[in-house]
Design a protein around this motif. Structure first.
Motif, PDB file in Angstrom:
ATOM      1  N   MET A   7       0.836  -1.285  -0.019  1.00 17.98           N
ATOM      2  CA  MET A   7       0.005  -0.065   0.074  1.00 17.98           C
ATOM      3  C   MET A   7       0.768   1.287  -0.074  1.00 17.98           C
ATOM      4  O   MET A   7       0.336   2.370  -0.411  1.00 17.98           O
ATOM      5  CB  MET A   7      -0.927  -0.130   1.122  1.00 17.98           C
ATOM      6  N   ASN A   8       2.071   1.040   0.731  1.00 16.46           N
ATOM      7  CA  ASN A   8       3.034   2.199   0.662  1.00 16.46           C
ATOM      8  C   ASN A   8       3.575   2.617  -0.875  1.00 16.46           C
ATOM      9  O   ASN A   8       3.640   3.715  -1.136  1.00 16.46           O
ATOM     10  CB  ASN A   8       4.291   1.894   1.517  1.00 16.46           C
TER      11      ASN A   8
ATOM     12  N   THR B 235       2.092   1.480  -3.544  1.00 15.94           N
ATOM     13  CA  THR B 235       1.015   2.040  -4.498  1.00 15.94           C
ATOM     14  C   THR B 235       0.724   3.495  -4.325  1.00 15.94           C
ATOM     15  O   THR B 235       0.372   4.364  -5.040  1.00 15.94           O
ATOM     16  CB  THR B 235      -0.368   1.251  -4.490  1.00 15.94           C
ATOM     17  N   THR B 236       0.980   3.883  -3.148  1.00 17.10           N
ATOM     18  CA  THR B 236       0.677   5.515  -2.843  1.00 17.10           C
ATOM     19  C   THR B 236       1.683   6.310  -3.539  1.00 17.10           C
ATOM     20  O   THR B 236       1.395   7.596  -3.792  1.00 17.10           O
ATOM     21  CB  THR B 236       0.822   5.564  -1.208  1.00 17.10           C
TER      22      THR B 236
ATOM     23  N   GLU C 190      -7.427   0.211  -6.363  1.00 15.20           N
ATOM     24  CA  GLU C 190      -6.364   1.043  -5.677  1.00 15.20           C
ATOM     25  C   GLU C 190      -5.092   0.530  -5.533  1.00 15.20           C
ATOM     26  O   GLU C 190      -4.076   1.448  -5.400  1.00 15.20           O
ATOM     27  CB  GLU C 190      -6.897   1.271  -4.385  1.00 15.20           C
ATOM     28  N   HIS C 191      -4.922  -0.874  -5.591  1.00 16.77           N
ATOM     29  CA  HIS C 191      -3.243  -1.345  -5.264  1.00 16.77           C
ATOM     30  C   HIS C 191      -3.160  -2.499  -6.385  1.00 16.77           C
ATOM     31  O   HIS C 191      -2.353  -3.120  -6.342  1.00 16.77           O
ATOM     32  CB  HIS C 191      -3.504  -1.951  -3.854  1.00 16.77           C
TER      33      HIS C 191
ATOM     34  N   ALA D  20      -4.941  10.944  -2.031  1.00 17.84           N
ATOM     35  CA  ALA D  20      -4.514   9.648  -1.511  1.00 17.84           C
ATOM     36  C   ALA D  20      -3.799   9.641  -0.231  1.00 17.84           C
ATOM     37  O   ALA D  20      -3.867   8.715   0.817  1.00 17.84           O
ATOM     38  CB  ALA D  20      -3.451   8.940  -2.485  1.00 17.84           C
TER      39      ALA D  20
ATOM     40  N   TRP E 298      -3.984   7.388   3.002  1.00 18.48           N
ATOM     41  CA  TRP E 298      -2.978   6.562   3.341  1.00 18.48           C
ATOM     42  C   TRP E 298      -2.549   6.688   4.809  1.00 18.48           C
ATOM     43  O   TRP E 298      -2.074   5.849   5.678  1.00 18.48           O
ATOM     44  CB  TRP E 298      -1.618   6.988   2.533  1.00 18.48           C
TER      45      TRP E 298
ATOM     46  N   VAL F 252       0.466  -1.504  -9.635  1.00 14.97           N
ATOM     47  CA  VAL F 252       0.114  -0.690  -8.388  1.00 14.97           C
ATOM     48  C   VAL F 252      -1.048  -0.075  -8.576  1.00 14.97           C
ATOM     49  O   VAL F 252      -1.531   0.585  -7.539  1.00 14.97           O
ATOM     50  CB  VAL F 252       1.117   0.598  -8.794  1.00 14.97           C
TER      51      VAL F 252
ATOM     52  N   PRO G 257      -2.514  12.215  -5.762  1.00 11.03           N
ATOM     53  CA  PRO G 257      -1.682  12.001  -4.491  1.00 11.03           C
ATOM     54  C   PRO G 257      -2.320  12.894  -3.530  1.00 11.03           C
ATOM     55  O   PRO G 257      -2.301  12.549  -2.355  1.00 11.03           O
ATOM     56  CB  PRO G 257      -0.290  12.580  -5.174  1.00 11.03           C
TER      57      PRO G 257
ATOM     58  N   ALA H 146       0.342   7.028  -6.874  1.00 10.48           N
ATOM     59  CA  ALA H 146      -1.200   7.189  -6.805  1.00 10.48           C
ATOM     60  C   ALA H 146      -1.374   8.216  -8.126  1.00 10.48           C
ATOM     61  O   ALA H 146      -0.636   9.277  -8.250  1.00 10.48           O
ATOM     62  CB  ALA H 146      -1.381   7.739  -5.554  1.00 10.48           C
TER      63      ALA H 146
ATOM     64  N   GLY I 263      -3.795   3.804  -6.661  1.00 12.90           N
ATOM     65  CA  GLY I 263      -3.550   4.143  -5.171  1.00 12.90           C
ATOM     66  C   GLY I 263      -4.611   4.794  -4.445  1.00 12.90           C
ATOM     67  O   GLY I 263      -5.881   4.471  -5.065  1.00 12.90           O
TER      68      GLY I 263
END
Length: 452
Positions: A86-87, A89-90, A328-329, A99, A103, A293, A96, A93, A296
């Motif tokens: 998740m980090n 993919t952020t 999202e991921h 996101a 996050w 990815v 951003p 993003a 995000g």
């Protein structure tokens, strides 16, 4: 008045949290899931109580001499990898600015999940975790059930504003997941007045789910009931009870409730259903374009929908834990998510097999069975909800991980005493404890009066 009372309780708990960080874990679960500050009307409404408790818990964890250990199991390893992804993919993003706040919220929850795994140990901690988690949602279930009774089902049950369970659909799903846990507490309680209270809570929570008018929760509770019947040893008796109770509950609800539930069959004519399908297709198309990815956190914008959705003007949230994670991921995130809950289910099945015939572990047997029912509700109802990051299922994950550790220790202890492997189908005890084969009169599952 509510503001000052809540603030006094939580600020006053800080010294105790520094002394015993497990207290901070339980308070954090309460504040995070139940969100009691959302029932105030002044300064406490937006106060960061969860952050206050988390900081105090982390400080207390550093200086506490209590035993602490993070269980390294397939479940915790996959959970760590999912959070790590998740980090990643952020960083990539599509939105951003949107996101990052989400996050931050998700990472705070996951950090505390690992802190909880690190701090808690022992049966008493697991028991308290289940009590706090269950009652945090059951409070709204009981409240919603009374509201439904008073209004004869005409009103819609909602949760606390600006929380994970604020929406009527989200609260309904959380309540369905909580019903088996309330029943677990009923099984573990010996005080008659408390047993009656918990049984009443089960009935009121069920009414609250109906009063939410949530079609996804209706499917979730139907799946949970079906799973309960399938796992029951007395299928005929269970079926008769369900056949008698279900029509009474449904018949209590007004005609408009029935019309909404049966509208599931005409999803192609329902604007809400079509909006969800459009969001699902957007997530699917986005994941195909960015398979590793995804997009995000917080991809539900006009910009993203104009690029990936069949109907660009119909912007909706994912309304599905599966498409939420996929969009999202990406496919990597979805694979880790599905693998995580498969492993959690497998742990529950292992606990059930190993503790089935051991009276000392009856509590673990009941807990694993009830958590599996909750997971069935989450798997089905979550297909129509944005609840991929909600705390509740992760608290149940923690309970199972810690329970498996204890069951493994208990079995090793019994084996060392007996000098031979303890098979789940055979009870071998010493002294005045029972001896016999599972299914006999000495089996604690078949004969409750012989439970250890």
């Amino acid at each position: 008045m509510r503001d000052f009372l809540l603030a006094a309780i939580l600020f006053g708990s800080v010294p105790f949290i520094l002394w015993r960080p497990a207290i901070g874990v339980f308070l954090w679960v309460w504040v995070s899931i139940m969100a009691p500050h959302r029932m105030t009307f002044g300064f406490a409404y937006d106060f960061a109580f969860a952050q206050l408790i988390a900081i105090a818990t982390l400080i207390g964890m550093l200086f506490s001499a209590e035993p602490k250990r993070l269980p390294v199991t397939p479940v915790t390893v996959v959970l760590f990898l999912m959070v790590l992804w998740m980090n990643v993919t952020t960083f990539f993003a599509l939105e951003p600015d949107l996101a990052l706040p989400m996050w931050e919220r998700v990472m705070k929850i996951q950090v505390m999940i690992f802190v909880t795994l690190y701090i808690l140990h022992g049966k008493q901690h697991i028991r308290l975790l289940i009590w706090v988690t269950t009652l945090s949602v059951a409070f709204y279930g009981v409240k919603g059930g009374l509201f439904t009774l008073r209004g004869a089902g005409e009103g819609m049950v909602w949760g606390p504003e600006a929380s994970f369970i604020g929406d009527h659909n989200s609260l309904a799903l959380a309540t369905v997941m909580t019903i088996p846990m309330v029943y677990y507490l009923f099984l573990q309680t010996t005080k008659r007045w408390l047993r009656w209270g918990l049984l009443g809570a089960v009935l009121l929570c069920s009414l609250s789910v109906l009063g939410s008018y949530s079609r996804g929760a209706f499917l979730a509770i139907a799946a949970m009931i079906g799973s309960l019947w399938w796992k029951s040893r007395t299928k005929l008796v269970t079926a008769v009870v369900l056949v008698l109770l279900i029509p009474v509950a449904i018949g209590f609800m007004p005609e408009k409730w029935g019309e909404r539930m049966w509208s599931i069959q005409k999803y192609d004519q329902d604007a809400s259903a079509l909006g969800r399908i459009n969001a699902w297709m957007m997530a699917f198309n986005l994941a195909n374009d960015r398979p590793l990815v995804g997009g995000g956190f917080e991809i539900y914008t006009e910009k993203v929908f104009s690029r990936y959705a069949p109907n660009p003007s119909d912007v909706h949230a994912a309304h599905s834990i599966y498409f939420q994670i996929l969009g999202e991921h990406g496919y990597v995130g979805l694979t880790l998510f599905l693998l995580l809950w498969f492993l959690v289910w497998r742990d529950a099945s292992w606990i059930i097999r190993q503790s089935r015939s051991l009276g000392e572990l009856r509590w673990a047997f009941d807990l694993a069975r009830m958590i599996q029912l909750s997971l069935v509700a989450y798997a089905v109802g979550g297909a129509f909800q944005n609840q991929a990051y909600f705390d509740l299922p992760y608290e149940l994950l923690i309970a199972l991980v810690l329970t498996r550790v204890l069951v493994e220790k208990e079995i090793k202890t019994l084996e060392s005493k007996e000098g031979a492997p303890v098979r789940p189908e055979l009870i071998v005890a010493t002294g005045d404890k029972q001896r016999g084969v599972a299914g006999s009169a000495f089996d604690p599952q078949m004969n409750p009066d012989k439970r250890g």
